[in-house]
Design a protein around this motif. Sequence first.
Motif, short mmCIF file in Angstrom:
data_model
loop_
_atom_site.label_atom_id
_atom_site.label_comp_id
_atom_site.label_asym_id
_atom_site.label_seq_id
_atom_site.Cartn_x
_atom_site.Cartn_y
_atom_site.Cartn_z
N ASP A 108 -3.24 16.21 -18.11
CA ASP A 108 -4.25 16.01 -17.16
C ASP A 108 -3.99 15.61 -15.97
O ASP A 108 -3.08 14.72 -15.54
CB ASP A 108 -5.14 14.70 -18.03
CG ASP A 108 -6.44 14.32 -17.17
OD1 ASP A 108 -6.75 14.93 -16.24
OD2 ASP A 108 -7.29 13.78 -18.00
N ALA A 109 -4.68 15.98 -14.87
CA ALA A 109 -4.19 15.71 -13.56
C ALA A 109 -4.49 14.38 -13.09
O ALA A 109 -3.67 13.76 -11.95
CB ALA A 109 -5.11 16.71 -12.44
N ALA A 110 -5.45 13.69 -13.78
CA ALA A 110 -5.68 12.16 -13.40
C ALA A 110 -4.27 11.43 -13.75
O ALA A 110 -4.45 10.27 -13.49
CB ALA A 110 -6.87 11.81 -14.10
N LEU A 111 -3.27 11.93 -14.57
CA LEU A 111 -2.32 11.09 -14.81
C LEU A 111 -1.39 10.89 -13.98
O LEU A 111 -0.54 9.85 -13.75
CB LEU A 111 -1.55 11.83 -15.88
CG LEU A 111 -0.29 11.19 -16.56
CD1 LEU A 111 -0.61 9.84 -17.40
CD2 LEU A 111 0.42 12.09 -17.41
N TRP A 112 -1.46 11.73 -12.81
CA TRP A 112 -0.31 11.83 -11.76
C TRP A 112 -0.69 11.02 -10.55
O TRP A 112 -1.79 11.09 -9.76
CB TRP A 112 0.05 13.30 -11.53
CG TRP A 112 0.25 13.93 -12.71
CD1 TRP A 112 -0.15 14.90 -13.28
CD2 TRP A 112 1.55 13.71 -13.39
NE1 TRP A 112 0.23 15.48 -14.42
CE2 TRP A 112 1.32 14.66 -14.75
CE3 TRP A 112 2.46 12.53 -13.65
CZ2 TRP A 112 2.30 14.79 -15.69
CZ3 TRP A 112 3.28 12.79 -14.89
CH2 TRP A 112 3.32 13.68 -15.73
N VAL A 113 0.39 10.39 -9.84
CA VAL A 113 0.19 10.03 -8.47
C VAL A 113 0.10 11.28 -7.61
O VAL A 113 0.80 12.11 -7.87
CB VAL A 113 1.60 9.17 -8.18
CG1 VAL A 113 1.54 8.96 -6.55
CG2 VAL A 113 1.67 7.76 -8.83
N GLU A 114 -0.83 11.06 -6.56
CA GLU A 114 -0.91 12.02 -5.93
C GLU A 114 -0.53 11.98 -4.27
O GLU A 114 -0.34 10.95 -4.08
CB GLU A 114 -2.36 12.44 -5.62
CG GLU A 114 -3.34 12.80 -7.11
CD GLU A 114 -4.74 12.95 -6.79
OE1 GLU A 114 -5.53 13.35 -7.75
OE2 GLU A 114 -5.41 12.48 -5.83
N PRO A 115 -0.26 13.12 -3.71
CA PRO A 115 0.23 13.03 -2.24
C PRO A 115 -1.05 12.61 -1.43
O PRO A 115 -2.14 13.01 -1.92
CB PRO A 115 0.82 14.36 -2.11
CG PRO A 115 -0.06 15.25 -2.99
CD PRO A 115 -0.35 14.61 -4.09
N CYS A 116 -0.97 11.98 -0.51
CA CYS A 116 -1.86 11.75 0.73
C CYS A 116 -1.44 12.75 1.77
O CYS A 116 -0.22 12.76 2.30
CB CYS A 116 -1.94 10.07 0.88
SG CYS A 116 -0.58 9.49 1.83
N PRO A 117 -2.66 12.95 2.77
CA PRO A 117 -2.40 14.13 3.72
C PRO A 117 -1.85 13.02 5.06
O PRO A 117 -2.19 12.21 5.44
CB PRO A 117 -3.43 14.36 4.21
CG PRO A 117 -4.40 14.17 3.13
CD PRO A 117 -3.90 13.05 2.41
N THR A 268 3.95 20.98 6.20
CA THR A 268 2.50 20.23 6.64
C THR A 268 3.41 18.87 6.42
O THR A 268 4.70 18.63 6.52
CB THR A 268 1.65 20.61 5.66
OG1 THR A 268 0.49 19.42 5.97
CG2 THR A 268 1.77 20.42 4.37
N GLU A 269 2.49 18.00 6.26
CA GLU A 269 3.09 16.75 5.90
C GLU A 269 2.22 15.70 4.80
O GLU A 269 1.20 15.76 5.00
CB GLU A 269 3.20 15.55 7.08
CG GLU A 269 4.16 14.44 6.95
CD GLU A 269 4.39 13.75 8.35
OE1 GLU A 269 5.11 12.63 8.07
OE2 GLU A 269 4.35 14.44 9.30
N ALA A 270 2.93 15.05 3.80
CA ALA A 270 2.41 14.47 2.98
C ALA A 270 2.90 13.17 2.65
O ALA A 270 4.30 13.11 2.63
CB ALA A 270 2.05 15.14 1.78
N SER A 271 2.39 11.90 2.52
CA SER A 271 3.06 10.71 2.18
C SER A 271 4.55 10.31 2.84
O SER A 271 5.16 9.89 2.32
CB SER A 271 3.36 10.94 0.59
OG SER A 271 2.06 10.96 -0.31
#
Length: 335
Positions: A108-117, A268-271
């Motif tokens: 499930d995608a909700a399991l993972w820490v996500e990157p921020c722009p 690009t750049e994330a986190s």
Amino acid sequence: MSVAGPGRAGPAPATAVEGLEEFRGELTGYCYRMLGSYAEAEDAVQETLVRAWRSIDRFEGRSALRTWVYRIATNVCLDAFASGKRRALPMDLSGPSEGSSPPAPREDAALWVEPCPGGDPEAAAMSGESVRLAFVATLQHLPARQRATLILWDVLGFSAREVADLHGSTVASADSALQRARATPAERRQATGVQAARPCDDRVRQLPADRYATAFSRYDMEELNMLLHVDATLCLPPYAKWMRGVPDIEAWLHGPAIGCRGSRLVPTEASGSPTFGQYRPHPDGTGYLPWALQVVEFSGDRITGITAFRDTERLFPLFGLPDHLDEDPRTGTRV
């Protein structure tokens, strides 16, 4: 009309309301670190501002408006934690696997820490080491109030008294929570064996990042091996699979991921890290299709971790990346 507390003048409600929107950017950074999801952070900030607008007439000016708003944001995040879920990276859930084996089905995608722009105007407060994926994932292991204390004190620069007032506790209690929270990052690194990134100037970091993009596009394993730290990791959310070390990363790229040969990387750049939108060659040879958002973490001039997020349908628009490439972005040559 004044909303002053006893013996102290506070701002008029209209003035305070006008000032609330100014906090949106830094609140997004705070809520992202608390929740581990940029989308959830945006929702939490909107809820925070709505609650603040509705109760601004009860703001008495006994603390700074900023502290008052952060108290509301903390409560919004605490409400979100009531669901009991905690976001993670693959290395938080299991040990490393062999690079030659394919991943298990998606989680499930909700399991993972996500990157921020990185570079988003509303994410100005998110730059630097404190939004690196590994650090944000480590924060998720902290009890909610310890997490808030660490972010407020060490990252956002709140004073001990402000943190204590925000939590409704004593300075001694806040200081104790901070000391316990500070011990967790080192413990997590020891438990997972994941290398800590060493901060470096953006200009110094850009050269190895450019080298990585060129080497990956050429599928130049010799150059990639020179860039990878001996204990570098590669993980693949929303799959739980991750690998550690140059041999297994190379086995992955030459095995299950061989279709990445000939990919194009758009920067690009994330986190707070160099990041690339990866596009794999279209099977019919008519261009390139989105494949992964690669967040590449460095320590000095060596890569310590690559996190390849496969949820391109949701993430690429967030990072302003096109939904396909019709030409080589480096040369402009039509495919």
